[in-house]
Scaffold this active site. Structure first.
Site, short mmCIF file in Angstrom:
data_model
loop_
_atom_site.label_atom_id
_atom_site.label_comp_id
_atom_site.label_asym_id
_atom_site.label_seq_id
_atom_site.Cartn_x
_atom_site.Cartn_y
_atom_site.Cartn_z
N SER A 1 0.85 -1.19 0.00
CA SER A 1 0.00 0.00 0.00
C SER A 1 0.88 1.24 0.00
O SER A 1 2.06 1.17 0.35
CB SER A 1 -0.86 -0.01 1.28
OG SER A 1 -1.35 1.30 1.58
N TYR B 1 -3.22 -0.18 10.06
CA TYR B 1 -3.07 -0.55 8.63
C TYR B 1 -1.67 -0.18 8.14
O TYR B 1 -1.00 -0.99 7.49
CB TYR B 1 -4.15 0.19 7.83
CG TYR B 1 -4.23 -0.13 6.38
CD1 TYR B 1 -3.66 0.71 5.42
CD2 TYR B 1 -4.92 -1.26 5.93
CE1 TYR B 1 -3.74 0.44 4.07
CE2 TYR B 1 -5.02 -1.54 4.57
CZ TYR B 1 -4.44 -0.69 3.65
OH TYR B 1 -4.53 -0.96 2.31
P1 NAP Z 1 -11.89 -5.17 -0.22
O1 NAP Z 1 -12.73 -4.71 -1.33
O2 NAP Z 1 -12.24 -4.85 1.20
O3 NAP Z 1 -11.69 -6.78 -0.35
C1 NAP Z 1 -10.91 -7.43 0.62
C2 NAP Z 1 -11.05 -8.91 0.41
O4 NAP Z 1 -10.30 -9.59 1.41
C3 NAP Z 1 -12.50 -9.37 0.51
O5 NAP Z 1 -12.77 -10.38 -0.43
C4 NAP Z 1 -12.53 -9.95 1.93
O6 NAP Z 1 -13.49 -10.95 2.10
C5 NAP Z 1 -11.15 -10.57 1.99
N1 NAP Z 1 -10.77 -10.87 3.38
C6 NAP Z 1 -10.73 -10.01 4.42
N2 NAP Z 1 -10.34 -10.66 5.53
C7 NAP Z 1 -10.14 -11.95 5.18
C8 NAP Z 1 -9.74 -13.13 5.89
N3 NAP Z 1 -9.46 -13.10 7.19
N4 NAP Z 1 -9.64 -14.29 5.20
C9 NAP Z 1 -9.94 -14.34 3.89
N5 NAP Z 1 -10.32 -13.27 3.15
C10 NAP Z 1 -10.42 -12.09 3.81
O7 NAP Z 1 -10.42 -4.63 -0.42
P2 NAP Z 1 -9.64 -4.19 -1.74
O8 NAP Z 1 -9.74 -2.72 -1.90
O9 NAP Z 1 -10.00 -5.11 -2.86
O10 NAP Z 1 -8.15 -4.47 -1.24
C11 NAP Z 1 -7.51 -5.71 -1.48
C12 NAP Z 1 -6.10 -5.57 -0.94
O11 NAP Z 1 -5.50 -4.40 -1.52
C13 NAP Z 1 -6.04 -5.36 0.56
O12 NAP Z 1 -4.88 -6.01 1.08
C14 NAP Z 1 -5.88 -3.85 0.71
O13 NAP Z 1 -5.23 -3.51 1.92
C15 NAP Z 1 -5.02 -3.55 -0.47
N6 NAP Z 1 -5.05 -2.16 -0.95
C16 NAP Z 1 -6.22 -1.59 -1.30
C17 NAP Z 1 -6.19 -0.28 -1.81
C18 NAP Z 1 -7.42 0.46 -2.23
O14 NAP Z 1 -7.32 1.69 -2.43
N7 NAP Z 1 -8.56 -0.20 -2.37
C19 NAP Z 1 -4.97 0.38 -1.95
C20 NAP Z 1 -3.80 -0.26 -1.54
C21 NAP Z 1 -3.86 -1.54 -1.05
P3 NAP Z 1 -14.85 -10.62 2.92
O15 NAP Z 1 -15.71 -9.89 1.98
O16 NAP Z 1 -15.36 -11.97 3.31
O17 NAP Z 1 -14.46 -9.78 4.11
C1 GCO Z 2 -7.01 5.05 3.45
C2 GCO Z 2 -7.13 4.16 2.26
C3 GCO Z 2 -5.74 3.71 1.83
C4 GCO Z 2 -5.83 2.80 0.66
C5 GCO Z 2 -4.50 2.33 0.23
C6 GCO Z 2 -3.62 3.43 -0.27
O1 GCO Z 2 -7.89 4.98 4.32
O2 GCO Z 2 -6.05 5.82 3.47
O3 GCO Z 2 -7.94 3.04 2.55
O4 GCO Z 2 -5.10 3.09 2.90
O5 GCO Z 2 -6.59 1.67 0.97
O6 GCO Z 2 -3.89 1.52 1.18
O7 GCO Z 2 -2.49 2.84 -0.87
#
Ligand code: NAP
Ligand code: GCO
Length: 267
Positions: free
Chosen positions: A147, A160
């Site tokens: 992230s 986080y």
């Molecule tokens: P999301 O929409 O919240 O999806 C997260 C997924 O992880 C969901 O399918 C959730 O399943 C699953 N999950 C959560 N806890 C779990 C567990 N204990 N065991 C198995 N599955 C689990 O998140 P996203 O935005 O797609 O993010 C995916 C990854 O990218 C995460 O690691 C997040 O930190 C990272 N990320 C996101 C962003 C962003 O801007 N969106 C940016 C940087 C990094 P459930 O629905 O069952 O909870």
């Molecule tokens: C926040 C956001 C971010 C993104 C991502 C950025 O609350 O700042 O959720 O953390 O998820 O991780 O790279």
């Protein structure tokens, strides 16, 4: 020489954790497009079923398993089942993750620990479960979804940021410890991506205006937009393919340039 073959994932089994939707689903879709066999997990059977249907709608026959990535016995049993039913895992994407946005001094220790458990301990548990077979097979790719908070802090995301900072260093350590077995472990650092996880940061205000944080991110991103989950597919395929065999311990930021930019100056 048909150089594009270096980006092919034909014949490879890819496990993407937490990939019923969101970033995990988009990465799995891209990897399927490059020829990989897709395996994913989620916590609840209903979400796994929904995920399988969503993949099928894209023409992808995905293998779904109910597994909480924080449960080491469950993870070990699921990996063994996958190896038996689908094949040895060639590519692991540690994608499953949660976030809790709470001012640090108001955050309960149990909530801090839960974020660390899912976002940092679980990638350790799942990587530990798949590496032995990768060593036996003579190759492996691990991609940890880090992230911008692997580099920066901001208000309310202490747990986080601590987890994602740790995940960056776990990535470098897996590289250091298992690179000699032809295992490459890299991270992808998405910027701000429009998924359910960031939906609260983009909610329309009562007066119909855009969320202040939405405006903030767009002004800080040279691309002038939030990322789409599909923006991560290409970088993930690259890091999962033979084309990146000498790339190891790196975090590839896919952030639209936000980390390079001071932010749009006031007009
Ligand atoms: P999301 O929409 O919240 O999806 C997260 C997924 O992880 C969901 O399918 C959730 O399943 C699953 N999950 C959560 N806890 C779990 C567990 N204990 N065991 C198995 N599955 C689990 O998140 P996203 O935005 O797609 O993010 C995916 C990854 O990218 C995460 O690691 C997040 O930190 C990272 N990320 C996101 C962003 C962003 O801007 N969106 C940016 C940087 C990094 P459930 O629905 O069952 O909870
Ligand atoms: C926040 C956001 C971010 C993104 C991502 C950025 O609350 O700042 O959720 O953390 O998820 O991780 O790279």
């Amino acid at each position: 020489m048909d150089y594009i073959k270096n980006y092919s994932l034909e014949g490879k089994v890819a496990l993407i954790t937490g990939a019923s939707y969101g970033i995990g689903f988009a990465i799995a879709k891209a990897m399927a497009g490059a020829g990989a066999t897709i395996v994913f997990n989620d916590i609840k059977q209903e979400l796994v079923d929904k995920g399988i249907a969503a993949y099928a709608a894209e023409g992808i026959k995905a293998h779904g398993y109910v597994c909480d990535v924080t449960d080491e016995d469950g993870v070990n049993a699921t990996v063994a089942k996958i190896e038996q039913e689908v094949g040895v895992i060639d590519i692991l994407v540690n994608n499953a993750g949660i976030i809790k946005r709470v001012p640090m001094i108001e955050m309960a220790a149990k909530d801090f620990r839960q974020v660390i458990d899912v976002d940092l301990n679980a990638p350790f548990i799942v990587s530990k479960a798949v590496i032995p077979s990768m060593i036996k097979k003579g190759h492996g790719k691990i991609i940890n979804i880090c992230s911008m908070m692997s580099e920066f802090g901001r208000e309310t995301v202490s747990a986080y940021a601590a987890a994602k900072g740790g995940l960056k260093m776990l990535t470098r350590n897996i590289c250091s410890e298992y690179g000699e077995y032809n295992i490459q472990c890299n991270g992808i650092g998405p910027g701000y991506i429009a998924t359910p996880q960031t939906a609260p940061l983009r909610e329309k205000q009562a007066d119909g205006s855009r969320h202040p944080f939405d405006q903030f991110i767009v002004s800080k991103t040279p691309a002038g937009r939030w990322g789409e989950a599909s923006d991560l597919g290409g970088p993930a395929v690259f890091l999962a393919s033979d084309a990146s065999d000498f790339v190891n311990g790196q975090i590839l930021y896919v952030d639209g340039g936000i980390q390079a930019y001071i932010g749009k100056q006031p007009s």
